[in-house]
Design an enzyme around this catalytic site. Sequence first.
Site, PDB file in Angstrom:
ATOM      1  N   ASP A   1      -5.271  10.255 -23.564  1.00 24.46           N
ATOM      2  CA  ASP A   1      -6.232   9.592 -24.432  1.00 24.46           C
ATOM      3  C   ASP A   1      -7.604   9.457 -23.785  1.00 24.46           C
ATOM      4  O   ASP A   1      -7.736   9.368 -22.561  1.00 24.46           O
ATOM      5  CB  ASP A   1      -5.720   8.193 -24.818  1.00 24.46           C
ATOM      6  CG  ASP A   1      -4.526   8.248 -25.750  1.00 24.46           C
ATOM      7  OD1 ASP A   1      -4.376   9.255 -26.473  1.00 24.46           O
ATOM      8  OD2 ASP A   1      -3.741   7.289 -25.748  1.00 24.46           O
ATOM      9  N   TYR A   2      -8.606   9.407 -24.627  1.00 25.80           N
ATOM     10  CA  TYR A   2     -10.001   9.293 -24.204  1.00 25.80           C
ATOM     11  C   TYR A   2     -10.212   8.099 -23.278  1.00 25.80           C
ATOM     12  O   TYR A   2     -10.963   8.175 -22.297  1.00 25.80           O
ATOM     13  CB  TYR A   2     -10.866   9.155 -25.459  1.00 25.80           C
ATOM     14  CG  TYR A   2     -12.350   9.018 -25.256  1.00 25.80           C
ATOM     15  CD1 TYR A   2     -13.108  10.053 -24.707  1.00 25.80           C
ATOM     16  CD2 TYR A   2     -13.014   7.857 -25.654  1.00 25.80           C
ATOM     17  CE1 TYR A   2     -14.481   9.932 -24.556  1.00 25.80           C
ATOM     18  CE2 TYR A   2     -14.387   7.728 -25.512  1.00 25.80           C
ATOM     19  CZ  TYR A   2     -15.111   8.771 -24.956  1.00 25.80           C
ATOM     20  OH  TYR A   2     -16.472   8.641 -24.805  1.00 25.80           O
TER      21      TYR A   2
END
Length: 202
Positions: free
Chosen positions: A45-46
């Site tokens: 995830d970012y």
Amino acid sequence: MAKLILFNKPFHVLSQFTDERASHPRATLADWIDQPGVYPAGRLDYDSEGLLLLTDQGALQHRIASPTNKMPKTYWVQVEGELTDEALHKLRKGVVLKDGITRPARAERLETPDLWPRNPPVRFRQNVPTTWLALTITEGKNRQVRRMTAAVGYPTLRLIRVRIGDWTLDNLKPGEYRSVTVNLPDTPPKLSTRPKRRRHRS
């Protein structure tokens, strides 16, 4: 033989080489990795940090990313609050999420690890303690670790992936990567190159 890149993905970097968002583009793998012909095997995830694997071989990419292979992934997780034995038991047994119950996981308290500072820093609530735990899962539901800790009452503050299968971060700093060669279907051999680092482009 397949090339495999082990990359320590910094916070707020996309796990892809382009950003489809036209306005205010975000940092991507292209800002850090200059190896042609490699693609992420899975994602991170970012707003998560740590180990991301990239390869130039489709079979290896499938072996790593496919949920049917149940490749274990270990995360170091900082959560808000003092983690109880009951919460650990729930994580180990399986947590009910909106998309189903999670597989049993390995979950243990962890002494505060010696890590690089996050940029920007984690926002803490004054007078609220935090706990670190090591969590190993064998599946990849969307934002699964964050949802698991929230489901047992402990929001995730910081999330770092440190291991995928037999591959680990070792001493890679954020933004650093190194290459290994993999002889399918054997297990990963020793490192083939020295660590490399590419500075983020401004």
